[in-house]
Design a protein around this motif. Structure first.
Motif, PDB file in Angstrom:
ATOM      1  N   HIS A  50       0.830  -1.252  -0.172  1.00 10.93           N
ATOM      2  CA  HIS A  50      -0.120  -0.157   0.005  1.00 10.93           C
ATOM      3  C   HIS A  50       0.809   1.257  -0.105  1.00 10.93           C
ATOM      4  CE1 HIS A  50      -3.526   2.293   0.843  1.00 10.93           C
ATOM      5  NE2 HIS A  50      -2.796   3.247   1.727  1.00 10.93           N
ATOM      6  N   ALA A  51       1.973   1.180   0.859  1.00 14.93           N
ATOM      7  CA  ALA A  51       2.744   2.412   0.828  1.00 14.93           C
ATOM      8  C   ALA A  51       3.424   2.594  -0.410  1.00 14.93           C
ATOM      9  CB  ALA A  51       3.893   2.035   2.094  1.00 14.93           C
ATOM     10  N   LEU A  52       3.820   1.514  -1.355  1.00 13.46           N
ATOM     11  CA  LEU A  52       4.626   1.801  -2.443  1.00 13.46           C
ATOM     12  C   LEU A  52       3.575   2.166  -3.403  1.00 13.46           C
ATOM     13  CD1 LEU A  52       6.719  -1.606  -2.503  1.00 13.46           C
ATOM     14  CD2 LEU A  52       7.511   0.664  -2.634  1.00 13.46           C
ATOM     15  N   LEU A  53       2.366   1.674  -3.302  1.00 12.25           N
ATOM     16  CA  LEU A  53       1.453   2.325  -4.529  1.00 12.25           C
ATOM     17  C   LEU A  53       1.112   3.745  -4.243  1.00 12.25           C
ATOM     18  CD1 LEU A  53      -1.298  -0.610  -3.898  1.00 12.25           C
ATOM     19  CD2 LEU A  53      -0.264   0.010  -6.001  1.00 12.25           C
ATOM     20  N   THR A  54       1.177   4.199  -2.946  1.00  9.46           N
ATOM     21  CA  THR A  54       0.704   5.722  -2.632  1.00  9.46           C
ATOM     22  C   THR A  54       1.704   6.289  -3.152  1.00  9.46           C
ATOM     23  OG1 THR A  54       1.066   5.371  -0.353  1.00  9.46           O
ATOM     24  CG2 THR A  54      -1.090   5.027  -0.982  1.00  9.46           C
ATOM     25  N   SER A  71      -8.262 -12.553  -5.241  1.00  3.94           N
ATOM     26  CA  SER A  71      -9.801 -12.333  -4.777  1.00  3.94           C
ATOM     27  C   SER A  71     -10.175 -10.788  -5.349  1.00  3.94           C
ATOM     28  CB  SER A  71      -9.919 -12.425  -3.382  1.00  3.94           C
ATOM     29  OG  SER A  71      -9.419 -11.454  -2.653  1.00  3.94           O
ATOM     30  N   ALA A  72     -11.380 -10.674  -5.448  1.00  5.86           N
ATOM     31  CA  ALA A  72     -11.749  -9.255  -5.942  1.00  5.86           C
ATOM     32  C   ALA A  72     -11.427  -8.436  -4.771  1.00  5.86           C
ATOM     33  CB  ALA A  72     -13.396  -9.481  -6.117  1.00  5.86           C
ATOM     34  N   ALA A  73     -11.576  -8.909  -3.521  1.00  8.11           N
ATOM     35  CA  ALA A  73     -11.206  -7.934  -2.425  1.00  8.11           C
ATOM     36  C   ALA A  73      -9.795  -7.279  -2.440  1.00  8.11           C
ATOM     37  CB  ALA A  73     -11.634  -8.734  -0.979  1.00  8.11           C
ATOM     38  N   ILE A  79      -7.276  -1.055  -6.727  1.00  6.36           N
ATOM     39  CA  ILE A  79      -8.354  -0.035  -7.476  1.00  6.36           C
ATOM     40  C   ILE A  79      -8.681   1.197  -6.742  1.00  6.36           C
ATOM     41  CG2 ILE A  79     -10.202   0.109  -8.588  1.00  6.36           C
ATOM     42  CD1 ILE A  79     -10.031  -2.952  -9.277  1.00  6.36           C
ATOM     43  N   ALA A  80      -8.867   0.889  -5.316  1.00  2.74           N
ATOM     44  CA  ALA A  80      -9.334   2.115  -4.810  1.00  2.74           C
ATOM     45  C   ALA A  80      -8.209   3.166  -4.284  1.00  2.74           C
ATOM     46  CB  ALA A  80      -9.859   1.752  -3.089  1.00  2.74           C
ATOM     47  N   VAL A  81      -7.033   2.602  -4.260  1.00  5.49           N
ATOM     48  CA  VAL A  81      -5.811   3.603  -4.147  1.00  5.49           C
ATOM     49  C   VAL A  81      -5.464   4.140  -5.734  1.00  5.49           C
ATOM     50  CG1 VAL A  81      -3.264   3.794  -3.971  1.00  5.49           C
ATOM     51  CG2 VAL A  81      -4.788   2.200  -2.562  1.00  5.49           C
ATOM     52  N   ALA A  82      -5.716   3.345  -6.639  1.00  8.70           N
ATOM     53  CA  ALA A  82      -5.717   3.970  -8.030  1.00  8.70           C
ATOM     54  C   ALA A  82      -6.604   5.120  -8.328  1.00  8.70           C
ATOM     55  CB  ALA A  82      -5.615   3.125  -8.965  1.00  8.70           C
ATOM     56  N   ARG A  83      -7.759   5.037  -7.760  1.00  6.97           N
ATOM     57  CA  ARG A  83      -8.802   5.883  -8.101  1.00  6.97           C
ATOM     58  C   ARG A  83      -8.647   7.071  -7.337  1.00  6.97           C
ATOM     59  NH1 ARG A  83      -9.719   4.381 -12.491  1.00  6.97           N
ATOM     60  NH2 ARG A  83     -11.103   2.650 -12.802  1.00  6.97           N
ATOM     61  N   ASP A  84      -8.013   6.980  -6.166  1.00  8.54           N
ATOM     62  CA  ASP A  84      -7.672   8.124  -5.229  1.00  8.54           C
ATOM     63  C   ASP A  84      -6.777   9.089  -5.856  1.00  8.54           C
ATOM     64  OD1 ASP A  84      -9.177   7.164  -3.104  1.00  8.54           O
ATOM     65  OD2 ASP A  84      -7.666   6.454  -1.832  1.00  8.54           O
ATOM     66  N   PHE A  85      -5.720   8.452  -6.707  1.00  5.86           N
ATOM     67  CA  PHE A  85      -5.068   9.305  -7.529  1.00  5.86           C
ATOM     68  C   PHE A  85      -5.396   9.560  -8.980  1.00  5.86           C
ATOM     69  CE2 PHE A  85      -2.564   7.754  -3.753  1.00  5.86           C
ATOM     70  CZ  PHE A  85      -1.727   8.754  -3.620  1.00  5.86           C
ATOM     71  N   GLY A  86      -6.581   9.266  -9.271  1.00  5.94           N
ATOM     72  CA  GLY A  86      -7.099   9.410 -10.565  1.00  5.94           C
ATOM     73  C   GLY A  86      -6.583   8.802 -11.768  1.00  5.94           C
ATOM     74  N   GLY A 134     -14.104  -2.258 -11.490  1.00  7.57           N
ATOM     75  CA  GLY A 134     -13.550  -0.956 -11.406  1.00  7.57           C
ATOM     76  C   GLY A 134     -12.313  -0.990 -12.601  1.00  7.57           C
ATOM     77  N   PHE A 135     -12.063  -1.821 -13.345  1.00  7.60           N
ATOM     78  CA  PHE A 135     -10.987  -1.817 -14.269  1.00  7.60           C
ATOM     79  C   PHE A 135     -11.476  -0.773 -15.562  1.00  7.60           C
ATOM     80  CE2 PHE A 135     -10.423  -6.004 -12.514  1.00  7.60           C
ATOM     81  CZ  PHE A 135      -8.895  -5.856 -12.121  1.00  7.60           C
ATOM     82  N   ASP A 136     -10.653  -0.053 -16.051  1.00  7.11           N
ATOM     83  CA  ASP A 136     -10.925   0.750 -16.970  1.00  7.11           C
ATOM     84  C   ASP A 136     -10.841  -0.269 -18.389  1.00  7.11           C
ATOM     85  OD1 ASP A 136     -11.407   3.445 -16.010  1.00  7.11           O
ATOM     86  OD2 ASP A 136      -9.230   3.264 -15.561  1.00  7.11           O
ATOM     87  N   ARG A 137      -9.743  -1.052 -18.267  1.00  9.59           N
ATOM     88  CA  ARG A 137      -9.773  -2.200 -19.455  1.00  9.59           C
ATOM     89  C   ARG A 137      -9.363  -3.413 -18.777  1.00  9.59           C
ATOM     90  NH1 ARG A 137      -5.120  -0.045 -23.212  1.00  9.59           N
ATOM     91  NH2 ARG A 137      -4.128  -0.061 -21.244  1.00  9.59           N
TER      92      ARG A 137
END
Length: 155
Positions: A50-54, A71-73, A79-86, A134-137
């Motif tokens: 999570h820290a590396l993602l952000t 898993s989807a979870a 995906i939630a972190v990605a969306r937080d950063f647009g 929540g995937f764009d592609r």
């Protein structure tokens, strides 16, 4: 979403399905590689991921999350972190072919080889990803002989 801004690529598949080779062939020159397999210490890997993602997305860099992401979870947290950063989110699904994966895993050495029971345990919780997550592609990837890959849009 537009092509501007960072991209988060989520690889989904069992161990030995070719995900890391796929990363090296398709994304190594353009995306940061995030993999729990590269984290030597076994503790707090989820928090470190999570820290590396952000931090990577805060720099505006694109990245690949190269884990089983079974898993989807698990995928939803990414995906939630990605969306937080647009960021754009692209998924690559490696459908399981157990006989091939067992053979590929048997050919691995050292830390790369996982116990067969780990493959079966991951298979038991493996959920096929869908765009509704929540995937764009979303693409389906099949491993071909000679470490080549065939990709097609999911659906």
């Amino acid at each position: 979403m537009s092509g501007a801004g960072p991209e988060v690529v989520v690889l989904v598949g069992l161990q030995a399905s070719g995900k890391s080779t796929f990363f090296r062939q398709r994304f190594a020159g353009t995306h940061v590689h995030i993999s729990k397999d590269l984290m030597r210490n076994g503790s707090r890997k989820e928090a470190r991921q999570h820290a590396l993602l952000t931090t990577t997305l805060a720099r505006g860099a694109s990245l690949v999350v190269d884990n089983t992401n079974a898993s989807a979870a698990e995928r939803q947290r990414i995906i939630a972190v990605a969306r937080d950063f647009g960021a754009r989110v692209t998924g690559y699904w490696f459908p399981p072919d157990l006989p091939v994966l067992l053979a590929r895993n048997a050919a691995r050495t050292g830390r790369a080889r996982v116990p067969d029971v780990a493959l079966f345990a991951t298979l038991a919780r493996l959920e096929e990803p869908g765009v509704e997550e929540g995937f764009d592609r979303l693409f389906v990837v099949h491993t071909l002989p000679g470490e080549d890959f065939a990709c097609r849009a999911a659906g």
